[in-house]
Design an enzyme around this catalytic site. Sequence first.
Site, PDB file in Angstrom:
ATOM      1  N   TYR A 165      27.531 -10.647  59.974  1.00 10.50           N
ATOM      2  CA  TYR A 165      27.900 -10.026  58.692  1.00 10.50           C
ATOM      3  C   TYR A 165      26.640  -9.655  57.899  1.00 10.50           C
ATOM      4  CZ  TYR A 165      30.422  -9.971  54.163  1.00 10.50           C
ATOM      5  OH  TYR A 165      30.962  -9.642  52.946  1.00 10.50           O
ATOM      6  N   LYS A 169      25.577  -6.022  56.690  1.00 16.36           N
ATOM      7  CA  LYS A 169      25.559  -5.777  55.248  1.00 16.36           C
ATOM      8  C   LYS A 169      24.190  -5.297  54.755  1.00 16.36           C
ATOM      9  CE  LYS A 169      29.677  -6.404  53.593  1.00 16.36           C
ATOM     10  NZ  LYS A 169      30.453  -5.163  53.327  1.00 16.36           N
TER      11      LYS A 169
HETATM   12  P1  NAI Z   1      39.789  -8.303  51.691  1.00 17.50           P
HETATM   13  O1  NAI Z   1      39.949  -8.933  53.035  1.00 17.50           O
HETATM   14  O2  NAI Z   1      40.735  -8.694  50.607  1.00 17.50           O
HETATM   15  O3  NAI Z   1      39.799  -6.716  51.797  1.00 17.50           O
HETATM   16  C1  NAI Z   1      39.250  -6.020  52.864  1.00 17.50           C
HETATM   17  C2  NAI Z   1      40.235  -4.938  53.253  1.00 17.50           C
HETATM   18  O4  NAI Z   1      39.657  -4.138  54.297  1.00 17.50           O
HETATM   19  C3  NAI Z   1      41.544  -5.514  53.818  1.00 17.50           C
HETATM   20  O5  NAI Z   1      42.646  -5.015  53.070  1.00 17.50           O
HETATM   21  C4  NAI Z   1      41.558  -5.046  55.257  1.00 17.50           C
HETATM   22  O6  NAI Z   1      42.854  -4.742  55.753  1.00 17.50           O
HETATM   23  C5  NAI Z   1      40.687  -3.802  55.203  1.00 17.50           C
HETATM   24  N1  NAI Z   1      40.091  -3.471  56.499  1.00 17.50           N
HETATM   25  C6  NAI Z   1      39.517  -4.310  57.379  1.00 17.50           C
HETATM   26  N2  NAI Z   1      39.093  -3.645  58.458  1.00 17.50           N
HETATM   27  C7  NAI Z   1      39.418  -2.343  58.270  1.00 17.50           C
HETATM   28  C8  NAI Z   1      39.237  -1.170  59.031  1.00 17.50           C
HETATM   29  N3  NAI Z   1      38.646  -1.207  60.230  1.00 17.50           N
HETATM   30  N4  NAI Z   1      39.675   0.005  58.527  1.00 17.50           N
HETATM   31  C9  NAI Z   1      40.281   0.065  57.315  1.00 17.50           C
HETATM   32  N5  NAI Z   1      40.489  -1.031  56.546  1.00 17.50           N
HETATM   33  C10 NAI Z   1      40.061  -2.222  57.017  1.00 17.50           C
HETATM   34  O7  NAI Z   1      38.272  -8.636  51.247  1.00 17.50           O
HETATM   35  P2  NAI Z   1      37.439  -8.285  49.915  1.00 17.50           P
HETATM   36  O8  NAI Z   1      36.843  -9.538  49.477  1.00 17.50           O
HETATM   37  O9  NAI Z   1      38.224  -7.475  48.977  1.00 17.50           O
HETATM   38  O10 NAI Z   1      36.248  -7.407  50.550  1.00 17.50           O
HETATM   39  C11 NAI Z   1      35.967  -6.075  50.214  1.00 17.50           C
HETATM   40  C12 NAI Z   1      34.523  -5.792  50.584  1.00 17.50           C
HETATM   41  O11 NAI Z   1      33.640  -6.573  49.780  1.00 17.50           O
HETATM   42  C13 NAI Z   1      34.173  -6.115  52.034  1.00 17.50           C
HETATM   43  O12 NAI Z   1      33.284  -5.128  52.527  1.00 17.50           O
HETATM   44  C14 NAI Z   1      33.463  -7.435  51.916  1.00 17.50           C
HETATM   45  O13 NAI Z   1      32.604  -7.674  53.007  1.00 17.50           O
HETATM   46  C15 NAI Z   1      32.722  -7.254  50.607  1.00 17.50           C
HETATM   47  N6  NAI Z   1      32.307  -8.481  49.983  1.00 17.50           N
HETATM   48  C16 NAI Z   1      33.214  -9.340  49.420  1.00 17.50           C
HETATM   49  C17 NAI Z   1      32.780 -10.490  48.804  1.00 17.50           C
HETATM   50  C18 NAI Z   1      33.707 -11.408  48.116  1.00 17.50           C
HETATM   51  O14 NAI Z   1      33.223 -12.378  47.481  1.00 17.50           O
HETATM   52  N7  NAI Z   1      35.009 -11.190  48.174  1.00 17.50           N
HETATM   53  C19 NAI Z   1      31.351 -10.874  48.805  1.00 17.50           C
HETATM   54  C20 NAI Z   1      30.479  -9.890  49.352  1.00 17.50           C
HETATM   55  C21 NAI Z   1      30.962  -8.742  49.929  1.00 17.50           C
END
Ligand code: NAI
Length: 301
Positions: A165, A169
């Site tokens: 990751y 990232k």
């Molecule tokens: P989440 O798991 O709630 O949302 C991620 C969404 O991406 C999900 O709805 C999933 O279905 C969708 N997804 C996954 N693979 C996919 C694909 N191949 N094509 C289309 N959609 C896809 O997670 P969250 O926390 O909302 O994460 C959003 C972004 O923020 C991610 O890139 C994550 O790595 C990043 N992030 C989040 C942090 C946190 O504290 N929540 C910290 C640092 C980064």
Amino acid sequence: MSIRFDGKVAIVTGAGGGLGRSHALELARRGAKVVVNDLGGSRDGSGGSSDAANKVVEEIKALGGEAIANGSSVTDDAGVAHMVKQTMDTFGRIDILINNAGILRDKSFSKMEIADFQLVVDVHLMGTVKPTKAVWQIMRDQGYGRIMVTTSSTGLYGNFGQTNYGAAKLGVVGFINTLKLEGQKDNIRCNALAPVAYTRMTSDLMPPEAEKMLSPESVTPGVMFLVSEDAPTGMILCAGAGVFAAARMEESEGVFLGGDDLSAEKVAANWEKISDFSNAAPYFMGGEQTGKFFKLATGGK
Ligand code: NAI
């Protein structure tokens, strides 16, 4: 001055839940037409259904906004092409791309299979590159574009069990470091968000009390600025719990250790000076560093 997106069209990847949903809803509240992309799979990237994206589209419509759902994977070339065609056919332009989709496959490096590394790099890095490539020429032709990538404190600083990751990232930051230069003349601005939020991705890594404080809604206002008319370019915005900070790479001033009599021992003997960050500076492009090297090597001329 209020930030509005009337007449603008935005694609948000991974917007079926968590941070992406919050960004999509707020864009719609502020007048944007939104494409809600989500594969609808599980946290580790398996499975898929368009229910998640459809639900957020319904929420946007209930607010009186305009949105369509797209269930493509951001890693699938045909799916990404379809998402962009669907956007152009429905709304006729693309002003904003928020690359947000993501998954996790955490394991210490000694236990990690290369397949888990590859999949995470594919989704986060190539799943950012492919949608960006698909909208790039459209934005250039329009002379307007705002692109956001989603990085992480793991990429910037590290986190146990997340080599895959973290590599992906920081990869997206390397991607926009050059993209911001190539987009400048066509008014395309590219920035990164490093969020912290309580979502499906992080809920088992955080105490339940964190849920209210670390809401996705406490991050999204920063995103609205990063994709607005007055956005900066090439910035990394860190956001969580209503706190906002900027991160950057910088380099120590450096020291010229001579031409003919260089040695590993000289580097070791000067380590303190080499790694003294008291006069550190950031650079907007790689060539600025080369310029500094010439300057130091020729006695500052
Ligand atoms: P989440 O798991 O709630 O949302 C991620 C969404 O991406 C999900 O709805 C999933 O279905 C969708 N997804 C996954 N693979 C996919 C694909 N191949 N094509 C289309 N959609 C896809 O997670 P969250 O926390 O909302 O994460 C959003 C972004 O923020 C991610 O890139 C994550 O790595 C990043 N992030 C989040 C942090 C946190 O504290 N929540 C910290 C640092 C980064």
